[in-house]
Design a protein around this motif. Structure first.
Motif, PDB file in Angstrom:
ATOM      1  N   GLU A 178      16.441  14.971  -7.656  1.00  0.00           N
ATOM      2  CA  GLU A 178      17.447  13.669  -7.401  1.00  0.00           C
ATOM      3  C   GLU A 178      17.670  13.105  -8.872  1.00  0.00           C
ATOM      4  OE1 GLU A 178      18.235   9.519  -5.187  1.00  0.00           O
ATOM      5  OE2 GLU A 178      16.070  10.117  -5.465  1.00  0.00           O
ATOM      6  N   LEU A 179      18.993  13.089  -9.290  1.00  0.00           N
ATOM      7  CA  LEU A 179      19.397  12.489 -10.514  1.00  0.00           C
ATOM      8  C   LEU A 179      19.648  10.860 -10.401  1.00  0.00           C
ATOM      9  CD1 LEU A 179      21.609  15.414 -12.056  1.00  0.00           C
ATOM     10  CD2 LEU A 179      19.278  15.058 -12.190  1.00  0.00           C
ATOM     11  N   LEU A 180      19.102  10.280 -11.261  1.00  0.00           N
ATOM     12  CA  LEU A 180      19.500   8.825 -10.868  1.00  0.00           C
ATOM     13  C   LEU A 180      20.068   8.336 -12.288  1.00  0.00           C
ATOM     14  CD1 LEU A 180      16.033   7.538  -9.449  1.00  0.00           C
ATOM     15  CD2 LEU A 180      18.302   7.685  -8.259  1.00  0.00           C
ATOM     16  N   GLU A 181      21.285   7.572 -12.196  1.00  0.00           N
ATOM     17  CA  GLU A 181      21.732   6.956 -13.355  1.00  0.00           C
ATOM     18  C   GLU A 181      22.070   5.549 -12.888  1.00  0.00           C
ATOM     19  OE1 GLU A 181      24.993   8.079 -16.583  1.00  0.00           O
ATOM     20  OE2 GLU A 181      25.860   8.114 -14.419  1.00  0.00           O
ATOM     21  N   ASN A 182      21.455   4.535 -13.754  1.00  0.00           N
ATOM     22  CA  ASN A 182      21.665   3.318 -13.588  1.00  0.00           C
ATOM     23  C   ASN A 182      22.628   2.634 -14.480  1.00  0.00           C
ATOM     24  OD1 ASN A 182      20.072   2.828 -11.187  1.00  0.00           O
ATOM     25  ND2 ASN A 182      18.161   2.711 -12.422  1.00  0.00           N
ATOM     26  N   ASP A 183      23.337   1.803 -14.370  1.00  0.00           N
ATOM     27  CA  ASP A 183      24.409   1.180 -14.988  1.00  0.00           C
ATOM     28  C   ASP A 183      23.438   0.066 -15.875  1.00  0.00           C
ATOM     29  OD1 ASP A 183      26.235   2.707 -13.919  1.00  0.00           O
ATOM     30  OD2 ASP A 183      26.565   0.989 -12.515  1.00  0.00           O
ATOM     31  N   ASN A 184      23.944  -0.068 -17.258  1.00  0.00           N
ATOM     32  CA  ASN A 184      23.221  -1.020 -18.194  1.00  0.00           C
ATOM     33  C   ASN A 184      23.601  -2.642 -17.947  1.00  0.00           C
ATOM     34  OD1 ASN A 184      21.510   0.920 -19.060  1.00  0.00           O
ATOM     35  ND2 ASN A 184      22.462   1.367 -20.678  1.00  0.00           N
ATOM     36  N   GLU A 238      14.737  20.385   9.511  1.00  0.00           N
ATOM     37  CA  GLU A 238      14.253  21.916   9.426  1.00  0.00           C
ATOM     38  C   GLU A 238      12.852  21.806   8.884  1.00  0.00           C
ATOM     39  OE1 GLU A 238      16.505  23.822   6.456  1.00  0.00           O
ATOM     40  OE2 GLU A 238      18.320  23.665   7.577  1.00  0.00           O
ATOM     41  N   HIS A 239      12.121  20.842   8.313  1.00  0.00           N
ATOM     42  CA  HIS A 239      11.076  21.024   7.721  1.00  0.00           C
ATOM     43  C   HIS A 239       9.983  19.780   8.159  1.00  0.00           C
ATOM     44  CE1 HIS A 239      12.381  23.601   4.414  1.00  0.00           C
ATOM     45  NE2 HIS A 239      13.516  22.805   4.426  1.00  0.00           N
ATOM     46  N   GLY A 240      10.525  18.821   9.097  1.00  0.00           N
ATOM     47  CA  GLY A 240       9.634  17.735   9.469  1.00  0.00           C
ATOM     48  C   GLY A 240       9.459  16.845   8.433  1.00  0.00           C
ATOM     49  N   GLU A 241       8.441  15.675   8.668  1.00  0.00           N
ATOM     50  CA  GLU A 241       8.285  14.827   7.745  1.00  0.00           C
ATOM     51  C   GLU A 241       7.567  15.204   6.499  1.00  0.00           C
ATOM     52  OE1 GLU A 241       7.459  10.738  10.120  1.00  0.00           O
ATOM     53  OE2 GLU A 241       6.137  12.322  11.084  1.00  0.00           O
ATOM     54  N   GLY A 242       7.692  14.585   5.325  1.00  0.00           N
ATOM     55  CA  GLY A 242       7.103  14.928   4.149  1.00  0.00           C
ATOM     56  C   GLY A 242       7.775  14.976   2.996  1.00  0.00           C
ATOM     57  N   PRO A 243       7.575  15.408   1.943  1.00  0.00           N
ATOM     58  CA  PRO A 243       8.266  15.229   0.387  1.00  0.00           C
ATOM     59  C   PRO A 243       9.604  15.813   0.628  1.00  0.00           C
ATOM     60  CG  PRO A 243       5.867  15.996   0.214  1.00  0.00           C
ATOM     61  CD  PRO A 243       6.223  15.997   1.665  1.00  0.00           C
ATOM     62  N   HIS A 244      10.805  15.244   0.132  1.00  0.00           N
ATOM     63  CA  HIS A 244      12.111  15.415   0.166  1.00  0.00           C
ATOM     64  C   HIS A 244      12.365  15.957  -1.252  1.00  0.00           C
ATOM     65  CE1 HIS A 244      16.498  14.628  -0.009  1.00  0.00           C
ATOM     66  NE2 HIS A 244      16.225  15.492   0.848  1.00  0.00           N
ATOM     67  N   HIS A 245      12.005  14.899  -2.162  1.00  0.00           N
ATOM     68  CA  HIS A 245      12.580  15.035  -3.677  1.00  0.00           C
ATOM     69  C   HIS A 245      11.624  14.538  -4.858  1.00  0.00           C
ATOM     70  CE1 HIS A 245      14.275  11.109  -2.712  1.00  0.00           C
ATOM     71  NE2 HIS A 245      14.033  10.773  -3.668  1.00  0.00           N
ATOM     72  N   ILE A 246      12.022  14.890  -5.794  1.00  0.00           N
ATOM     73  CA  ILE A 246      11.431  14.028  -7.155  1.00  0.00           C
ATOM     74  C   ILE A 246      12.638  13.661  -7.927  1.00  0.00           C
ATOM     75  CG2 ILE A 246       8.991  15.137  -7.007  1.00  0.00           C
ATOM     76  CD1 ILE A 246       9.760  17.017  -9.245  1.00  0.00           C
ATOM     77  N   ALA A 247      12.544  12.576  -8.406  1.00  0.00           N
ATOM     78  CA  ALA A 247      13.780  11.868  -8.929  1.00  0.00           C
ATOM     79  C   ALA A 247      13.254  11.515 -10.450  1.00  0.00           C
ATOM     80  CB  ALA A 247      14.276  10.662  -8.078  1.00  0.00           C
ATOM     81  N   PHE A 248      14.354  11.677 -11.291  1.00  0.00           N
ATOM     82  CA  PHE A 248      14.491  11.361 -12.937  1.00  0.00           C
ATOM     83  C   PHE A 248      15.716  10.606 -13.099  1.00  0.00           C
ATOM     84  CE2 PHE A 248      12.571  15.277 -11.950  1.00  0.00           C
ATOM     85  CZ  PHE A 248      11.524  15.489 -12.730  1.00  0.00           C
TER      86      PHE A 248
END
Length: 152
Positions: free
Chosen positions: A146-152, A92-102
């Motif tokens: 984007e939400l990122l959850e890493n296991d400790n 839909e948008h072509g190449e470029g930014p998709h997300h910011i993640a936390f």
């Protein structure tokens, strides 16, 4: 930080950029910044990643390349042709930014809170050591979170 902060953080961990040719674009970034090309890896198959897009399992996979850029990570994403937020957005948008993640804690709770705020879950999956969720925040925030959850 305000207790009204839905995510519990305001530190951007990653910026994701969609590309058609990960080899070419990775090399361009490596050359531009004078760093080593990190190469790419393929996301896990659906049996391991448990990838869901719009509530349905999907075979979608993507080639990923990660550049550590000081306080945040740059992720290049070349999706395959199966249904995914990556493929749909690239078409839909072509190449470029998709997300910011936390980086967050309590994935299920965060997804629930965001959905209560009219920010629905688009895609989720597992990776070695954690899980991710793309939330449809485009209407309000003009980019996917984007939400990122890493296991400790």
């Amino acid at each position: 930080m305000s207790e009204n902060n839905i995510l519990g953080t305001n530190v951007i961990a990653q910026i994701g950029i969609l590309v058609h040719d990960i080899e070419k674009t990775s090399q361009a970034y490596a050359d531009f910044f004078g760093v080593e090309n990190p190469g790419w890896s393929l996301t896990d198959t659906v049996d391991k990643a448990e990838t869901e897009y719009k509530g349905e399992p999907t075979e979608a996979r993507a080639k990923l390349a990660f550049f550590d850029m000081g306080s945040l990570q740059l992720e290049l994403i070349e999706p395959d042709e199966h249904p995914s937020t990556w493929r749909e957005y690239l078409d839909e948008h072509g190449e470029g930014p998709h997300h910011i993640a936390f980086h967050i804690k309590g994935m299920k709770e965060k997804i629930t809170i965001m959905e209560q705020n009219q920010m629905p879950l688009m895609q989720k999956g597992e990776y070695t050591g954690g899980r991710y969720a793309y939330m449809d925040t485009f209407k309000d925030l003009k980019i996917i979170l984007e939400l990122l959850e890493n296991d400790n």
